[in-house]
Motif scaffolding. Sequence first.
Motif, PDB file in Angstrom:
ATOM      1  N   VAL A 219       0.832  -1.218   0.000  1.00  0.00           N
ATOM      2  CA  VAL A 219       0.000   0.000   0.000  1.00  0.00           C
ATOM      3  C   VAL A 219       0.860   1.260   0.000  1.00  0.00           C
ATOM      4  O   VAL A 219       0.567   2.253  -0.667  1.00  0.00           O
ATOM      5  CB  VAL A 219      -0.923   0.009   1.235  1.00  0.00           C
ATOM      6  CG1 VAL A 219      -1.592   1.354   1.394  1.00  0.00           C
ATOM      7  CG2 VAL A 219      -1.952  -1.077   1.130  1.00  0.00           C
TER       8      VAL A 219
ATOM      9  N   MET B 250       3.211   5.900  -2.202  1.00  0.00           N
ATOM     10  CA  MET B 250       3.185   7.120  -1.376  1.00  0.00           C
ATOM     11  C   MET B 250       4.376   8.068  -1.580  1.00  0.00           C
ATOM     12  O   MET B 250       4.184   9.268  -1.729  1.00  0.00           O
ATOM     13  CB  MET B 250       3.070   6.761   0.109  1.00  0.00           C
ATOM     14  CG  MET B 250       1.731   6.180   0.483  1.00  0.00           C
ATOM     15  SD  MET B 250       0.431   7.436   0.485  1.00  0.00           S
ATOM     16  CE  MET B 250      -1.011   6.417   0.674  1.00  0.00           C
TER      17      MET B 250
ATOM     18  N   SER C 213      -2.916   3.206  -5.301  1.00  0.00           N
ATOM     19  CA  SER C 213      -2.817   2.536  -4.000  1.00  0.00           C
ATOM     20  C   SER C 213      -4.044   1.682  -3.737  1.00  0.00           C
ATOM     21  O   SER C 213      -3.941   0.543  -3.264  1.00  0.00           O
ATOM     22  CB  SER C 213      -2.698   3.573  -2.883  1.00  0.00           C
ATOM     23  OG  SER C 213      -1.364   3.911  -2.689  1.00  0.00           O
TER      24      SER C 213
ATOM     25  N   VAL D 177      -6.122   3.806   3.245  1.00  0.00           N
ATOM     26  CA  VAL D 177      -5.486   4.445   2.093  1.00  0.00           C
ATOM     27  C   VAL D 177      -6.133   5.803   1.836  1.00  0.00           C
ATOM     28  O   VAL D 177      -5.455   6.812   1.622  1.00  0.00           O
ATOM     29  CB  VAL D 177      -5.597   3.549   0.834  1.00  0.00           C
ATOM     30  CG1 VAL D 177      -5.178   4.323  -0.409  1.00  0.00           C
ATOM     31  CG2 VAL D 177      -4.740   2.316   0.995  1.00  0.00           C
TER      32      VAL D 177
ATOM     33  N   THR E 293      -4.581   9.876   2.099  1.00  0.00           N
ATOM     34  CA  THR E 293      -4.461  10.710   0.901  1.00  0.00           C
ATOM     35  C   THR E 293      -4.245  12.188   1.189  1.00  0.00           C
ATOM     36  O   THR E 293      -3.244  12.771   0.803  1.00  0.00           O
ATOM     37  CB  THR E 293      -5.751  10.638   0.066  1.00  0.00           C
ATOM     38  OG1 THR E 293      -6.221   9.325   0.118  1.00  0.00           O
ATOM     39  CG2 THR E 293      -5.490  11.112  -1.322  1.00  0.00           C
TER      40      THR E 293
END
Length: 575
Positions: free
Chosen positions: A162, A166, A253, A282, A286
Amino acid sequence: MLGILFVALSNVFKVLSPRVLSWAIDMVSQNINLYGSFEGFQLQEVLKSSLKQSLLIFCLIYFATALIGGVFTFLMRQSMIVMSRLIEFDLKNEIYQHYQRLETAFFKRNNTGDLMNRATEDVSKVRMYLGPALMYLVNVFFLFTFVIYTMLSINVSLTLWVLLPMPILTISIFYINNLIHERSEAIQQQLSILTSNAQEFYSGIRVLKSYVQERLALRTYERASENYKEKALSLAHVEAFFFPLMVLLVGLSTIIVVIVGGNYVEKGLITPGNLVEFIMYVNLLTWPVTSIGWAASLVQSAAASQKRINEFLKTKSAIPTSVGKSIQLNGNIQFQHMNFVYPDTGIEALKDINLDIKSGEKWAIMGRTGSGKSSLAELILGMYYPSEGNLKIEGERIQDIQLTKLRQQIGYIPQDVFLFSDTIYNNIKFGNSKLTDEEAEEAAKKASIYDEIMEFPQGFNTLVGERGVTLSGGQKQRISIARALAIQPKLLLFDDALSAVDVHTEKRIVANLNASIKDKTVLIISHRIFSSVNFDNIIILDNGRVVEQGKHEELLNLGGIYAEFYEKQHFEQKD
Ligand SMILES: Nc1ncnc2c1ncn2[C@@H]1O[C@H](COP(=O)(O)OP(=O)(O)OP(=O)(O)O)[C@@H](O)[C@H]1O
Ligand SMILES: [Mg+2]
């Protein structure tokens, strides 16, 4: 500190909500099979109602966590944003107070726009850092810690999957934010060019129209405006790109969670509830991730702004005004071999000045333009210190005198008259707000402006300056004289204060003044000879030096600059 605590607490509840949802989903998915296997039994109905009940409880818990989380978010903003507003308030006041303490030379060195910008724009940038930027950074820290901790405790490898996009997200947002920052800076600059352009055209409208340059002005404005438009568009392009990119990366993601996570559910590594929980995490990450880039650029510009603010805050006034001996001014002023050089330009304005002005005397200071007359007046006010030699007031060196107290006792009429956008009353009472209306009117009478003021429809309550009537040059000068007389000073300093009135009015004013200035020390700087005042001494400055001094007759007999002045004036008056 309290704000940070609230940030932490609000994040605990933010992370708790997906947990609750995950439990609820798992409970349903486990019991749905059980429910199926009880097909046809009495127990099925019991199971159904207990399931319903538990779901309701989960709903309530979910609602409660969201609500409590919301309350803490509110408290977090309340404490941190309010704190930043309070600091902004303090900082603005501190800068303003500091400006007030700085000497005139400082204000001649720096332009007004710059001074104002630092007290407003720069301060608000620093506030953005102390408030929102700090809040979001602290927020991101806690949210990350809690979310990642929870995710890791569920499944380590899915967590790593995940988090994969990022860093790309943060880096690209940081990059784009810098672009946005740069371009908005350029827009700001162009905007200030645009406004100062317009402002100058409007304030100079009379010159503009009389030289028929409206078209040129329009073209200049158009060009600046075009430039502004282009810059604004270039910002819009970047911003248009920004949002979709963010959605794309976050979407990436989510897709990873669904693919990899779905696989894990199938293998029984995580529950379906965990999968939903992950998707929610997730989405939770954000906005904070986006805000890192944003906060980082805020920190950058705040650092630049604070540097600019400090530059001014750290400038020490070379001339302290509130310390020193508090003297009672009687009008004894001595210059002893005094030289004065302007610190910024190195221009030698006054050279070897030796004067002894006694209390109650009337002096005239004359000389050609640029000979140093105004400089002499500013030295007496303590706007500058002598470069060499001494200036003594009541026997004390000007450097040892408390200047605020000194200035309160001097009625100074500067060469460039300045009236505030306020009523005539308030302009005259400017030196001392305790003055009564009657005192202001009395001062106006002495300055021979009373009758003219009374002719205005609103009399002394007429607004002058930008928002009010425009006064003639001579009227402004006389209001300025009234302002100086109103504070009942011991020493009057007229710097070319009657240049804008005709000889006739001048005679009237001087005659009026003669009565009210009898016991005062008066220094009159002028280009013109006032034959109606019997001066104790007249000095002629030339190129910073006293070249002639004495009484009217003595100077006439000398046949120098004074005699030349007299000749010319006599000739003009005959004209
Ligand atoms: N703030 C300043 N910084 C640097 N130089 C200055 C400053 N003010 C005046 N000067 C210079 O000092 C000299 C004397 O100026 P000053 O204003 O005292 O003349 P003045 O006799 O009052 O002239 P005027 O009759 O035109 O008012 C001039 O050469 C001027 O250029
Ligand atoms: Mg002058």
